[in-house]
Design an enzyme around this catalytic site. Structure first.
Site, PDB file in Angstrom:
ATOM      1  N   GLU A 179      42.570  37.893  48.199  1.00  0.00           N
ATOM      2  CA  GLU A 179      43.596  38.660  48.905  1.00  0.00           C
ATOM      3  C   GLU A 179      42.818  39.723  49.662  1.00  0.00           C
ATOM      4  O   GLU A 179      42.135  40.547  49.058  1.00  0.00           O
ATOM      5  CB  GLU A 179      44.552  39.233  47.853  1.00  0.00           C
ATOM      6  CG  GLU A 179      45.838  39.761  48.432  1.00  0.00           C
ATOM      7  CD  GLU A 179      45.753  41.233  48.630  1.00  0.00           C
ATOM      8  OE1 GLU A 179      45.292  41.652  49.713  1.00  0.00           O
ATOM      9  OE2 GLU A 179      46.141  41.961  47.705  1.00  0.00           O
ATOM     10  N   CYS A 210      47.162  47.180  50.049  1.00  0.00           N
ATOM     11  CA  CYS A 210      47.079  45.966  50.867  1.00  0.00           C
ATOM     12  C   CYS A 210      48.305  45.847  51.749  1.00  0.00           C
ATOM     13  O   CYS A 210      48.275  45.200  52.788  1.00  0.00           O
ATOM     14  CB  CYS A 210      47.044  44.723  49.991  1.00  0.00           C
ATOM     15  SG  CYS A 210      46.214  44.953  48.433  1.00  0.00           S
TER      16      CYS A 210
END
Lengths: 536, 536
Positions: free
Chosen positions: B270, B307
């Site tokens: 990720e 994120c």
């Protein structure tokens, strides 16, 4: 149906357009007669790849958004259109593959059945995996939003036809069926071994797309005179996944292309497996000869040209093992030659058998009947010992065709050591009786790590298309052991989850709306709720 | 609990052994004070990686075969052991991250909650996805074998701790919890930004493994003074999957290592997302200022080190957009500095903001309050136009921290064009009112292709750990959009299907036996059957 009588043209289908490839020509080949077949096929160019991908991309949003019924009908119409091709398809596929009529008819049945199974899967809608976690506005210390999840198509998929299944793993085979079921447009690169079969099936698929009023880019069929088309296809940024069945060299080459892209994508390559068969002691003692005969039937089926062909046998030394080998050798010596798919496959088989024959640690036990026709395979049976097998990695390289190697092991420990030493496999088979259960229990955890399917008292050839099937396994059997290329789970390769947070009802996809209009099984707060209980 | 009072030692956990790394040393660092923390940590060597992988491999078969209850208890024990670390953990994590106490306590709650959620998931057993296609001995033209499928663990998993979630995405974070739940031993490479936190949590996990009587190799924790340990870990043939949260550079480097192995493996990385926020016209007109204020709250939360931080805003030119920008700028100008996680992250943030500030096509709108402390982030807001954004790919590079770029679009078409031009994202957010529904409906298909989660009238920061969550998305948001790293579906990354053909009952895994002894939901002939209806 008009399709049946239409002559082959040697053209590709780029969406609705018939396009003659300008990059070289090639022809189909009848391996049984050693003769080239008309018409000539033109190989595609990078511009053809570009156009097919452009159309696939243009079709993607509309196609993935079709309702389940339309998608299911596409698959069923494709199945019917394939049947409508009638004898022309059977004859051409037999001519291009050297496979007997019964096998090709069976394979057509399997292909059609596969398309219909995926139609059922699409209608059922479980592949959407609808999940709803309702909002918890009162939750402390912070409220929870309304969160809903479904799966959607990943994008256009490149499918590479396989040499050994001109119907079931080619233009309208398992990869295409599962990709279309998922809502992914498909661009097929036909296998050069059967361009005429591919053109016919491509015609059926093309017509099915038109019959259902779907955008032309849902399906394209490319021919290629070299590797350029396949490489360009996998490299194209609009392609989001790849289905491949073929050689280890071919599969790993595509994996490299896919990994080197600006946006790497998965490749589902089914490549190489020698499918070990374990002969456990009690079974060998009780029925060594019978197992030997059945083993040779599996080994020589379809000239051994199956991914699941039993290329390796493991057993502890015993009189029963000798009986097995003698019986297998006897049947094998009488087994007739069989036509292999292509001169290239035949040459590779002869070379592989030659390598084993010449190997100083390998003993040649029996060969099938010799003949003078072109591309004829003579089955072959070899033995070696565990130490030799462990000492030479080349001994576990797949010899594609009806060649198998029996590894005589001095002990159960040696069987285990050889098993741990094996690369990943599609299948592992135990021939066993009641008294072998404790030993089988010891082997099972190792086999689970090594293979995608474990069989007892059957043979690995013959892959049922159903819900519980796994045709997959650790590398190099496939590129990703988390997937299967046969059976209903194959659809999952081409899906990805999307989460919707606090969307108003009118923006939510049908599958996630309150009241469950599609009547799906859904997971609400993690609990499965049947369609009949619309909890919200 | 004894753990709380024990001093940090600077040692790794290689299975049950505490090992001092011999490859260089490093220390934790308090970014708020700009001070190094004791003790010194020794970096692992390739031999340490080798030993950890050896132990993980040795533990694999036993661990994956544990019953569901034992596996669930491991996760719950780990959760309790983390809580037992008490204030020592909170204090150390605050010191090493510069994050406020409330945030770290919340993150501990999330970490513990995540472990407990996966305990529930394990007990439920749906992840086994048991499927049974019973034998059809009378079927024509050929009988069907008995075929059963379940999912098993893929093998030992390498987990890389993230800088920005010292608890929830590190030693006992989402990757570790889902891998252990799947039955995979885990080897963690701690993030260098918080070695003390990692040692404490590693201690808790180590104790949980011992408490539950599981093999020591189920968990190891490695430190590293450079990249060698991480590379060796991903390259080790006994590692079968990788979980990573971090930079695009780091993630793609690991993807390359994994793809170059003799047996390539998946990497679930990720990496990078700018999380576009769409301000639709009616919402802008009705509440531009309010959206602006809420937007800045999301942008500056945790110094923007998420994120899912909203790094991009898209809207059509309008007075409402001016109102949004003015309100956002006003709040942002007053927003206090915040300590960033590490000097490296702070320097990269300043550099990214500097690049935007100096960009000829970008206008600097506002900066947060300046201060002199070390590693302080000043929020930043910029604007540009659609043409400039489309013309410079660098403008969609993630600036990790509270910096955001508003793209003023001349039309809806420009919004669409910018959206199509975007790389893959974790999230996409619509700020919209009733009248915006038609436009939202147009954008949704594009957003589904671009992002893993779509939000309406919320902000993307704050990722709920639940069943419907998707924390994933097309590259470069992640390496594989078919996966999520948050929520119960995360377990699927570490599972693969295995099919059992005609196995006698006593050799079948419990989950697939007749009578359904584990009381699972199973798919029989493709139909879901609840535990209460043991059809066979």
């Amino acid at each position: 149906m008009a399709t049946q009588s239409e002559a082959l043209t040697g053209e590709m289908f780029i969406g609705a357009a018939r396009v003659r490839g300008a990059a070289g020509t090639f022809r189909g080949h009848d391996p049984a007669r050693g003769a080239w077949l008309e018409p000539a096929y033109g190989g595609g160019t990078p511009a053809d790849v570009e156009r097919a991908c452009q159309l696939a991309w243009a079709a993607f949003d509309a196609f993935r958004d079709t309702d389940l019924e339309t998608r299911a009908r596409l698959l069923e119409t494709a199945a019917q259109r394939i049947l409508d091709l009638g004898d022309a398809l059977i004859e051409r596929a037999c001519a291009e593959s050297g496979l007997p009529r019964g096998r090709i008819e069976g394979e057509r049945g399997r292909t059609v059945g596969q398309l219909r199974l995926f139609a059922e899967v699409v209608r059922g809608g479980e592949w959407l995996e609808a999940r709803i976690d309702p909002a918890l506005p009162q939750r402390q210390p912070a409220p929870r939003s309304d969160l809903r999840q479904r799966h959607i198509a990943v994008g256009p998929v490149a499918v590479f036809g396989a040499s050994n299944f001109p119907l079931a793993f080619s233009v309208a085979g398992g990869d295409t069926a599962s990709a279309l079921a998922a809502g992914c447009p498909v661009v097929v690169k036909a296998h050069n071994a059967h361009p005429g079969t591919s053109e016919l099936v491509g015609r059926a698929l093309r017509q099915a797309v038109a019959d259902c009023g779907l955008p032309e880019g849902v399906f394209s069929l490319l021919f290629a005179s070299g590797n350029e088309v396949g490489t360009a296809l996998v490299a194209d940024p609009r392609i989001k996944s790849v289905g491949f069945t073929g050689s280890r060299r071919g599969g790993t080459a595509l994996m490299k292309v896919a990994a080197a892209r600006a946006e790497p994508i998965p490749v589902f390559a089914e490549m190489s497996s020698i499918n070990p068969v374990y002969l456990l002691p009690a079974a060998l003692t009780a029925r060594g000869a019978d197992i030997g005969r059945k083993f040779v039937a599996s080994l020589t089926l379809g000239a051994g040209q199956f991914c699941t062909n039993p290329g390796l046998v493991l057993a502890v030394e015993s009189p029963g093992l000798d009986t097995f080998i003698e019986a297998a050798a006897a049947v094998l010596r009488d087994s007739p030659c069989a036509t292999m798919l292509t001169p290239g496959i035949h040459a590779a088989y002869d070379e592989g058998v030659g390598r084993l024959t010449a190997h100083s640690r390998v003993k040649s036990v029996a060969r099938g009947v010799a003949t003078n026709g072109p591309n004829q395979s003579r089955a072959a049976l070899f033995t070696t010992d565990a130490g030799s097998f462990l000492g030479d990695p080349a001994l576990q390289e797949e010899v594609f065709g009806s060649s198998s190697l029996v590894v005589r092991c001095e002990s159960v420990e040696a069987v285990r050591a050889v098993t741990e030493h094996l690369e990943g496999q599609l299948t592992a088979t135990l021939q066993m009786d009641e008294a072998d259960i404790p030993l089988a229990r010891q082997l099972l955890p190792v086999l689970e790590r090594k293979a995608g399917r474990i069989l007892v008292n059957g043979f690995p050839t013959g892959v049922e298309v159903c819900h519980a099937m796994v045709h997959g396994g650790p590398f190099p059997a496939t590129s990703d052991p988390r997937a299967t290329s046969v059976g209903s789970l194959a659809i999952r390769r081409f899906l990805r989850p999307v989460c919707y947070q606090d969307l108003p009802q009118e923006l939510l996809p049908q599958s996630l709306r309150d009241g469950n209009p599609l009547e799906l099984w859904r997971r609400v707060d993690g609990k499965l709720v049947p369609p009949s209980e619309p909890r919200r």
